[in-house]
Design a protein around this motif. Structure first.
Motif, mmCIF file in Angstrom:
data_model
loop_
_atom_site.group_PDB
_atom_site.id
_atom_site.type_symbol
_atom_site.label_atom_id
_atom_site.label_comp_id
_atom_site.label_asym_id
_atom_site.label_seq_id
_atom_site.Cartn_x
_atom_site.Cartn_y
_atom_site.Cartn_z
ATOM 1 N N CYS A 188 107.811 62.701 46.057
ATOM 2 C CA CYS A 188 107.388 64.089 46.238
ATOM 3 C C CYS A 188 105.880 64.140 46.389
ATOM 4 N N ASN A 190 104.229 67.224 46.362
ATOM 5 C CA ASN A 190 103.816 68.604 46.125
ATOM 6 C C ASN A 190 102.902 68.822 44.933
ATOM 7 N N CYS A 192 103.306 70.090 41.979
ATOM 8 C CA CYS A 192 103.371 71.320 41.196
ATOM 9 C C CYS A 192 102.726 70.970 39.861
ATOM 10 N N TYR A 194 103.013 71.515 36.786
ATOM 11 C CA TYR A 194 103.756 71.214 35.553
ATOM 12 C C TYR A 194 104.560 69.923 35.663
ATOM 13 N N CYS A 195 104.668 69.364 36.878
ATOM 14 C CA CYS A 195 105.723 68.394 37.156
ATOM 15 C C CYS A 195 105.245 66.945 37.164
ATOM 16 N N VAL A 197 107.149 64.437 38.374
ATOM 17 C CA VAL A 197 107.865 63.668 39.407
ATOM 18 C C VAL A 197 106.937 62.959 40.410
ATOM 19 N N PRO A 198 105.929 63.638 40.980
ATOM 20 C CA PRO A 198 105.089 62.944 41.973
ATOM 21 C C PRO A 198 104.366 61.732 41.394
ATOM 22 N N GLN A 232 113.862 65.091 46.792
ATOM 23 C CA GLN A 232 113.103 65.974 45.903
ATOM 24 C C GLN A 232 112.748 67.265 46.635
HETATM 25 FE FE1 SF4 Z 1 107.365 70.430 42.540
HETATM 26 FE FE2 SF4 Z 1 108.242 68.510 40.891
HETATM 27 FE FE3 SF4 Z 1 109.940 69.574 42.666
HETATM 28 FE FE4 SF4 Z 1 107.959 67.973 43.515
HETATM 29 S S1 SF4 Z 1 109.688 67.383 42.184
HETATM 30 S S2 SF4 Z 1 108.544 69.998 44.396
HETATM 31 S S3 SF4 Z 1 106.310 68.481 42.082
HETATM 32 S S4 SF4 Z 1 108.981 70.657 40.943
#
Ligand code: SF4
Ligand code: 5AD
Length: 473
Positions: A188, A190, A192, A194-195, A197-198, A232
């Motif tokens: 990912c 993006n 965000c 709070y996240c 994942v990236p 994702q």
């Molecule tokens: Fe946003 Fe996390 Fe979804 Fe990527 S994985 S789009 S950073 S919520």
């Protein structure tokens, strides 16, 4: 700029050779070793576990659910919220007992949680029973890592930081025979705020359309009826490929494969959902009218602080457009309650958005602070109790709307895919509507894997109840 990396087919062939070596050793020893793969978190992780099981299966392992019976235990972890991490650590800690009873047992922990340095350190120090730790970027070389643990009797930690690569040719042992996951991209971009994942899954990278189509064709030929394209953020599929194929084009290509099956996908980021996508969904016969479109919050200030790249008005306009193309669209979402600094008024905007959109189902979460993300250092003055109150209210709203939506199905006829057994006597079969809503039915087990028309006879927040058309005749 990230350049798309691939793991060569020679490398994967080398890993599969290692599987054969282990297979031969197992065969020679006349043992029947068993493995247990325990999966936490999202569908992407489920798909990763199918690869781990695929490798283990090639090595000659059978599978068990009993920790005491298992010779190899792989715990595939999630890092999205603290709660999931606590559960993993609790369950891994409990494996002390099984390892005592069976000292040669190999315990591996993999996935997103261990791609975070502080977690790997914690396992190194406090969980000596764990023999092998590997992050999502190392999954493709699981056979090599496992063999090293077996031959060197040393703990191995493989969690190098990486942007990630695309791998083809890892064997899969799929969980079911009706529904299948099909990963189309990984990672990912993006961020965000709070996240996590990236940081743990690396940059967005797409599989080539021909590889995806080959896998889809195999699935259809093997009798799968429900294929979920996974990523994702599937809406940015192909942006790294430069071949002019975007996600909507990919749906059309899968739709062109002959056969009676459904195409679903997740997850869509609202910033990248296009009119072309909605039109394609409406036009493609096999594409389910189902959209998981996480909104996360209803307030523009919070959306901006989350780095979501859309505002409330843009999101609502998208929902309207999607419903113009597909009036029967089943729409679901994710929402975070208690993002740092979210006020009562801002939370109210989430409630009003949900009342306006009327989701078929909502997945709601209390904000969980993730080490290393920008939101972790934002002021967060509200107490857990405040957040819990908001969460409980949102859950009530979500449950009421789902129940109302389900009640509206009563008396209608739906074409459903019967996908499994429930274990209950009265409603022994489970099925899904085209839009993905759960339906409980009574009928013969031989119907599993077939599409049938049913009349909906009841519904609550969680599910619909129906009777088979044949039985009404
Ligand atoms: Fe946003 Fe996390 Fe979804 Fe990527 S994985 S789009 S950073 S919520
Ligand atoms: N806290 C709570 N929920 C989160 N999600 C992602 N990160 C967090 C976090 N730090 C939720 C988002 C996302 C879903 C998969 O998990 O709603 O869409």
């Amino acid at each position: 700029m990230y350049k798309r990396q691939t793991i060569s087919s020679e490398e994967i062939a080398r890993q599969r050779n290692i599987c054969s070596e282990i297979f031969q050793q197992i065969n020679a020893s006349r043992a029947h070793p068993l493995a247990l793969v325990d999966t936490y978190g999202c569908q992407q992780n489920e798909a990763d576990s199918e690869k781990i099981r695929g490798y283990l299966s090639e090595m000659g392992y059978g599978f068990t659910q009993d920790e005491y019976e298992a010779d190899v235990i792989v715990v595939n972890t999630c890092a999205v919220r603290e709660h999931a991490e606590m559960r993993v650590l609790g369950n891994v800690g409990a494996l002390n007992h099984t390892k005592k009873a069976k000292p040669e047992q190999i315990i591996a922990v993999c996935g997103c949680m261990v791609q975070q340095e502080h977690m790997t350190e914690k396992i190194k120090k406090s969980y000596p029973i764990v023999d092998l730790v590997f992050g999502p970027h190392e999954l493709w070389r699981f056979p090599e890592l496992l063999q090293s643990v077996m031959t060197r009797h040393k703990r191995i930690f493989a969690t190098e930081k990486a942007d990630g690569a695309v791998t083809e040719g890892i064997p899969l042992k799929r969980d079911g025979s009706v529904k299948a996951w099909l990963s189309i991209m990984y990672g990912c971009n993006n961020f965000c705020t709070y996240c996590i994942v990236p940081y743990v899954r690396g940059r967005e990278r797409s599989r080539l359309p021909e590889d995806i189509l080959a896998e889809a064709r195999q699935l259809v030929a093997a009798g799968y009826k429900d294929i979920t394209l996974l990523g994702q953020n599937v809406n940015s599929y192909g942006k790294d490929l430069d071949n002019g194929v975007d996600f909507a084009d990919l749906i059309r290509m899968v739709d062109d494969i002959p056969g009676d099956f459904l195409i679903r996908f997740m997850t869509s980021h609202p910033k990248d959902a296009t009119e072309k996508l909605f039109r394609t969904m409406a036009e493609c016969q096999k594409c389910a009218h189902q959209l998981h479109l996480p909104v996360q919050a209803g307030s523009d200030r919070i959306l901006k602080a989350m780095n979501r790249h859309y505002d409330r008005a843009k999101y609502l306009a998208q929902v309207k457009l999607a419903r113009q193309y597909m009036p029967d669209l089943v729409l679901t979402t994710d929402i975070i309650v208690g993002f740092p600094g979210e006020t009562d008024e801002e939370f109210e905007e989430t409630i009003t958005l949900c009342e306006e959109v009327r989701y078929d189902a909502m997945f709601t979460f209390i904000y969980s602070k993730r080490v290393g993300t920008p939101a972790a250092s934002m002021p967060d003055p509200y107490s857990r109790e405040d957040k819990q109150k908001h969460f409980d209210r949102l859950t009530e709203v979500a449950n009421r709307i789902s129940a109302e939506k389900h009640a509206a199905y009563i008396g209608t006829k739906q074409r459903v895919l019967i996908d499994g057994e429930t274990g209950h006597e009265e409603y022994n079969l489970s099925a899904r509507t085209n839009g993905g809503r759960l339906v409980h039915l009574k009928g013969d087990l031989s119907l599993v894997g077939s599409f049938r028309d049913v009349t909906i006879t009841g519904g609550n927040t969680w599910a619909l109840y129906g009777s088979l058309e044949e039985e009404n005749a």
